[in-house]
Design an enzyme around this catalytic site. Structure first.
Site, PDB file in Angstrom:
ATOM      1  N   THR A  54       0.961  -1.059   0.190  1.00  0.00           N
ATOM      2  CA  THR A  54      -0.217   0.192   0.194  1.00  0.00           C
ATOM      3  C   THR A  54       0.593   0.889   0.091  1.00  0.00           C
ATOM      4  O   THR A  54       2.119   0.779   0.103  1.00  0.00           O
ATOM      5  CB  THR A  54      -0.651  -0.281   0.878  1.00  0.00           C
ATOM      6  OG1 THR A  54      -2.100   0.470   0.792  1.00  0.00           O
ATOM      7  CG2 THR A  54      -0.723   0.124   2.448  1.00  0.00           C
ATOM      8  N   LYS A  60       3.607   0.726  -4.346  1.00  0.00           N
ATOM      9  CA  LYS A  60       3.106   0.080  -5.362  1.00  0.00           C
ATOM     10  C   LYS A  60       3.712   0.129  -6.810  1.00  0.00           C
ATOM     11  O   LYS A  60       4.052  -0.501  -7.097  1.00  0.00           O
ATOM     12  CB  LYS A  60       1.783   0.561  -5.890  1.00  0.00           C
ATOM     13  CG  LYS A  60       0.856   0.143  -4.572  1.00  0.00           C
ATOM     14  CD  LYS A  60      -0.793   0.524  -4.829  1.00  0.00           C
ATOM     15  CE  LYS A  60      -1.286  -0.065  -3.376  1.00  0.00           C
ATOM     16  NZ  LYS A  60      -3.172   0.430  -3.082  1.00  0.00           N
ATOM     17  N   ASP A 116      -5.509  -4.372  -7.525  1.00  0.00           N
ATOM     18  CA  ASP A 116      -6.932  -2.670  -7.508  1.00  0.00           C
ATOM     19  C   ASP A 116      -8.161  -2.431  -8.577  1.00  0.00           C
ATOM     20  O   ASP A 116      -9.059  -2.199  -8.330  1.00  0.00           O
ATOM     21  CB  ASP A 116      -6.038  -1.470  -7.491  1.00  0.00           C
ATOM     22  CG  ASP A 116      -5.296  -1.016  -6.182  1.00  0.00           C
ATOM     23  OD1 ASP A 116      -5.577  -2.338  -4.739  1.00  0.00           O
ATOM     24  OD2 ASP A 116      -4.065  -0.819  -5.496  1.00  0.00           O
ATOM     25  N   GLY A 135      -7.223  12.424  -8.694  1.00  0.00           N
ATOM     26  CA  GLY A 135      -5.989  11.794  -8.070  1.00  0.00           C
ATOM     27  C   GLY A 135      -4.914  10.278  -8.990  1.00  0.00           C
ATOM     28  O   GLY A 135      -4.590   9.764  -8.495  1.00  0.00           O
ATOM     29  N   ALA A 136      -5.400  10.616 -10.534  1.00  0.00           N
ATOM     30  CA  ALA A 136      -5.012   9.619 -11.379  1.00  0.00           C
ATOM     31  C   ALA A 136      -3.711   9.946 -11.264  1.00  0.00           C
ATOM     32  O   ALA A 136      -3.034   9.070 -12.317  1.00  0.00           O
ATOM     33  CB  ALA A 136      -5.314  10.845 -12.550  1.00  0.00           C
ATOM     34  N   GLY A 139      -1.162   8.667  -8.750  1.00  0.00           N
ATOM     35  CA  GLY A 139      -1.468   7.875  -7.591  1.00  0.00           C
ATOM     36  C   GLY A 139      -1.169   7.031  -7.765  1.00  0.00           C
ATOM     37  O   GLY A 139      -1.648   6.215  -9.562  1.00  0.00           O
ATOM     38  N   ASN A 166      -5.299  15.361 -10.822  1.00  0.00           N
ATOM     39  CA  ASN A 166      -4.430  15.216 -10.270  1.00  0.00           C
ATOM     40  C   ASN A 166      -4.047  16.737  -9.672  1.00  0.00           C
ATOM     41  O   ASN A 166      -3.952  17.635 -10.640  1.00  0.00           O
ATOM     42  CB  ASN A 166      -3.372  14.514 -11.021  1.00  0.00           C
ATOM     43  CG  ASN A 166      -2.386  13.572  -9.833  1.00  0.00           C
ATOM     44  OD1 ASN A 166      -3.004  12.865  -9.260  1.00  0.00           O
ATOM     45  ND2 ASN A 166      -0.840  13.735  -9.292  1.00  0.00           N
ATOM     46  N   THR A 196      -0.930  17.388  -8.890  1.00  0.00           N
ATOM     47  CA  THR A 196       0.140  17.912  -9.662  1.00  0.00           C
ATOM     48  C   THR A 196      -0.093  17.359 -11.312  1.00  0.00           C
ATOM     49  O   THR A 196       0.208  15.859 -12.001  1.00  0.00           O
ATOM     50  CB  THR A 196       1.884  16.959  -9.221  1.00  0.00           C
ATOM     51  OG1 THR A 196       1.791  17.153  -8.463  1.00  0.00           O
ATOM     52  CG2 THR A 196       2.953  17.306 -10.103  1.00  0.00           C
TER      53      THR A 196
HETATM   54  P1  NAP Z   1       0.040   7.851  -3.666  1.00  0.00           P
HETATM   55  O1  NAP Z   1       0.785   6.762  -4.519  1.00  0.00           O
HETATM   56  O2  NAP Z   1       0.747   8.490  -2.132  1.00  0.00           O
HETATM   57  O3  NAP Z   1      -0.757   8.332  -4.239  1.00  0.00           O
HETATM   58  C1  NAP Z   1      -1.252  10.056  -3.803  1.00  0.00           C
HETATM   59  C2  NAP Z   1      -2.261  10.477  -4.518  1.00  0.00           C
HETATM   60  O4  NAP Z   1      -3.152  11.125  -2.988  1.00  0.00           O
HETATM   61  C3  NAP Z   1      -1.679  11.361  -5.775  1.00  0.00           C
HETATM   62  O5  NAP Z   1      -2.166  11.197  -6.997  1.00  0.00           O
HETATM   63  C4  NAP Z   1      -1.431  12.707  -4.858  1.00  0.00           C
HETATM   64  O6  NAP Z   1      -1.258  14.017  -5.763  1.00  0.00           O
HETATM   65  C5  NAP Z   1      -3.128  12.942  -4.376  1.00  0.00           C
HETATM   66  N1  NAP Z   1      -2.594  13.884  -3.341  1.00  0.00           N
HETATM   67  C6  NAP Z   1      -2.114  13.615  -1.987  1.00  0.00           C
HETATM   68  N2  NAP Z   1      -2.920  14.647  -1.204  1.00  0.00           N
HETATM   69  C7  NAP Z   1      -3.800  15.162  -2.162  1.00  0.00           C
HETATM   70  C8  NAP Z   1      -4.100  16.498  -1.478  1.00  0.00           C
HETATM   71  N3  NAP Z   1      -4.640  17.440  -0.183  1.00  0.00           N
HETATM   72  N4  NAP Z   1      -4.918  16.858  -1.826  1.00  0.00           N
HETATM   73  C9  NAP Z   1      -5.151  16.506  -3.682  1.00  0.00           C
HETATM   74  N5  NAP Z   1      -4.652  15.382  -3.810  1.00  0.00           N
HETATM   75  C10 NAP Z   1      -3.659  14.606  -3.026  1.00  0.00           C
HETATM   76  O7  NAP Z   1      -0.986   7.033  -2.888  1.00  0.00           O
HETATM   77  P2  NAP Z   1      -1.894   5.223  -3.692  1.00  0.00           P
HETATM   78  O8  NAP Z   1      -1.874   3.623  -3.016  1.00  0.00           O
HETATM   79  O9  NAP Z   1      -2.607   5.846  -4.779  1.00  0.00           O
HETATM   80  O10 NAP Z   1      -3.374   5.851  -2.413  1.00  0.00           O
HETATM   81  C11 NAP Z   1      -4.314   6.350  -2.600  1.00  0.00           C
HETATM   82  C12 NAP Z   1      -5.295   6.593  -1.870  1.00  0.00           C
HETATM   83  O11 NAP Z   1      -5.950   5.064  -2.367  1.00  0.00           O
HETATM   84  C13 NAP Z   1      -6.045   6.430  -0.361  1.00  0.00           C
HETATM   85  O12 NAP Z   1      -6.374   7.107   0.145  1.00  0.00           O
HETATM   86  C14 NAP Z   1      -6.124   5.066  -0.474  1.00  0.00           C
HETATM   87  O13 NAP Z   1      -6.090   4.851   1.185  1.00  0.00           O
HETATM   88  C15 NAP Z   1      -6.610   4.386  -1.353  1.00  0.00           C
HETATM   89  N6  NAP Z   1      -6.858   3.162  -2.056  1.00  0.00           N
HETATM   90  C16 NAP Z   1      -7.554   2.101  -1.492  1.00  0.00           C
HETATM   91  C17 NAP Z   1      -7.613   1.188  -2.081  1.00  0.00           C
HETATM   92  C18 NAP Z   1      -8.827   0.170  -1.416  1.00  0.00           C
HETATM   93  O14 NAP Z   1      -8.932  -1.030  -1.314  1.00  0.00           O
HETATM   94  N7  NAP Z   1     -10.222   0.952  -0.885  1.00  0.00           N
HETATM   95  C19 NAP Z   1      -6.657   0.312  -2.428  1.00  0.00           C
HETATM   96  C20 NAP Z   1      -5.760   1.098  -2.662  1.00  0.00           C
HETATM   97  C21 NAP Z   1      -5.719   2.569  -2.781  1.00  0.00           C
HETATM   98  P3  NAP Z   1       0.160  14.184  -6.147  1.00  0.00           P
HETATM   99  O15 NAP Z   1       0.558  13.413  -7.674  1.00  0.00           O
HETATM  100  O16 NAP Z   1      -0.377  15.685  -6.818  1.00  0.00           O
HETATM  101  O17 NAP Z   1       1.081  14.289  -5.359  1.00  0.00           O
END
Ligand code: NAP
Length: 307
Positions: free
Chosen positions: A83, A87, A123, A148-149, A151, A173, A175
């Site tokens: 997580t 990833k 995912d 959040g496209a 991440g 996103n 960024t």
């Molecule tokens: P990640 O790779 O660290 O990506 C984070 C994303 O969030 C990036 O697009 C980032 O934008 C954006 N972000 C962070 N803070 C922000 C803010 N204040 N305003 C706007 N955008 C913001 O993390 P990830 O692994 O993809 O996880 C992201 C989310 O998905 C988490 O909340 C996680 O709990 C959820 N998730 C849920 C499941 C499920 O099974 N339910 C599975 C996987 C993930 P930048 O590119 O600009 O930094």
């Protein structure tokens, strides 16, 4: 079992887990990881299937990821989930990556086989099943906006929408460059014959209310794949004032039943769900990768819903 183990524990796994009734051979790596509910669904599943192994949380920092992954075979692991924030980085650390995960560029499930690390992504398919179970609709019939496209989860979800040939995909996103890059990578999926008048079927859009508001009018499903909303003090990624009653809003965050975005969506009269169903379905698909058998879905669901 400890709530959270560390790299130091993994380095001497037998000693760190001595006294456990079943060997711990599965985990989730994250930073942070204490919030993860994955053990809550996987341990009852392992028990109900009579599999003598258990699942734990491992707090692994980014600079520790390569070593932690390499330690898995010698610690006799079956696999691990990944997580935040591992990833994307994990992809290059695999011995083999399946085609779907390579397309997405993100690994969330590792299978340890004959000392090798095999990478998969559950995912995207997990989100697809979650949307069907929450709203009774298929991605292919929807105009989708992914927040959040850039991440890991956002890339997986956007690619899944593209693979399922959704009607329209808007990538947003913080960024912007990352959204634009992903749109470029996904162009190939949108070259087909479906036409929606003059509007493009695939767009990267800056995170600005003036750009988002008119597009929400012609969107069916908004998915929050940012990490904004995980903390109780976070604001909703989109305010109620911009959301509309015709929308379905899926927040991948599951740390609260009513996340800030779910609350904002309900205030706007929209249908909304948090990320628990995605967690369930992606977890079930991981289980199937590790054990080559159907996952006990209802046992896992009950585990997730238990406090
Ligand atoms: P990640 O790779 O660290 O990506 C984070 C994303 O969030 C990036 O697009 C980032 O934008 C954006 N972000 C962070 N803070 C922000 C803010 N204040 N305003 C706007 N955008 C913001 O993390 P990830 O692994 O993809 O996880 C992201 C989310 O998905 C988490 O909340 C996680 O709990 C959820 N998730 C849920 C499941 C499920 O099974 N339910 C599975 C996987 C993930 P930048 O590119 O600009 O930094």
């Amino acid at each position: 079992m400890k709530d959270v183990y560390t790299l130091e524990d993994l380095r001497q796994w037998q000693a760190a887990t001595a006294g456990e009734s079943h060997p711990i051979r599965l985990s989730v790596f994250g930073d942070p990881v204490a919030h993860s509910r994955s053990p809550q669904m996987h341990n009852p599943a392992l028990e109900s299937c009579g599999i003598p192994a258990r699942y734990c949380r491992l707090h692994i920092r980014p600079e520790e990821l390569a070593e932690a992954l390499r330690l898995l075979p010698q610690a006799n692991f079956i696999g691990t989930n990944l997580t935040i924030p591992h990833k994307a980085a994990a992809l290059a650390m695999m011995d083999e990556v399946d085609e779907h995960a390579r397309k997405i560029g993100v690994v969330n499930t590792v299978v340890v086989e004959g000392g090798r690390l095999l990478g998969f992504n559950t995912d995207g398919p997990g989100l697809s099943r979650a949307v069907r179970s929450e709203f009774g609709v298929d991605l292919r019939d929807l105009r989708v906006m992914v927040l959040g496209a850039g991440g890991g989860a956002g890339r997986a979800i956007a690619t899944q929408c593209a693979i399922e040939n959704c009607e329209k995909l808007i990538l947003v996103n913080r960024t912007f460059e990352k959204a634009r890059q992903l749109a470029h990578e996904l162009e190939i999926f949108f070259k087909g014959a479906r036409l929606l008048g003059p509007a493009p079927r695939l767009e990267a859009v800056p995170w600005e209310e003036a750009a988002l508001a008119p597009r929400l009018t012609t969107t069916d499903l908004v998915i929050n794949a940012t990490s904004c909303g995980m903390k109780r003090t976070d604001p909703a990624v989109l305010p109620a004032s911009i959301l509309q009653p015709h929308l379905m809003v899926y927040d991948t965050i599951y740390t609260a039943h009513r996340t800030p975005l779910v609350a904002a969506a309900e205030e706007a009269g929209a249908r909304a769900a948090n990320g628990l169903s995605m967690l369930l379905f992606q977890g079930a698909l991981s289980f199937e990768r590790w054990f080559n058998q159907d996952a006990p879905l209802e046992v896992m669901r009950a585990g997730l819903l238990a406090l």
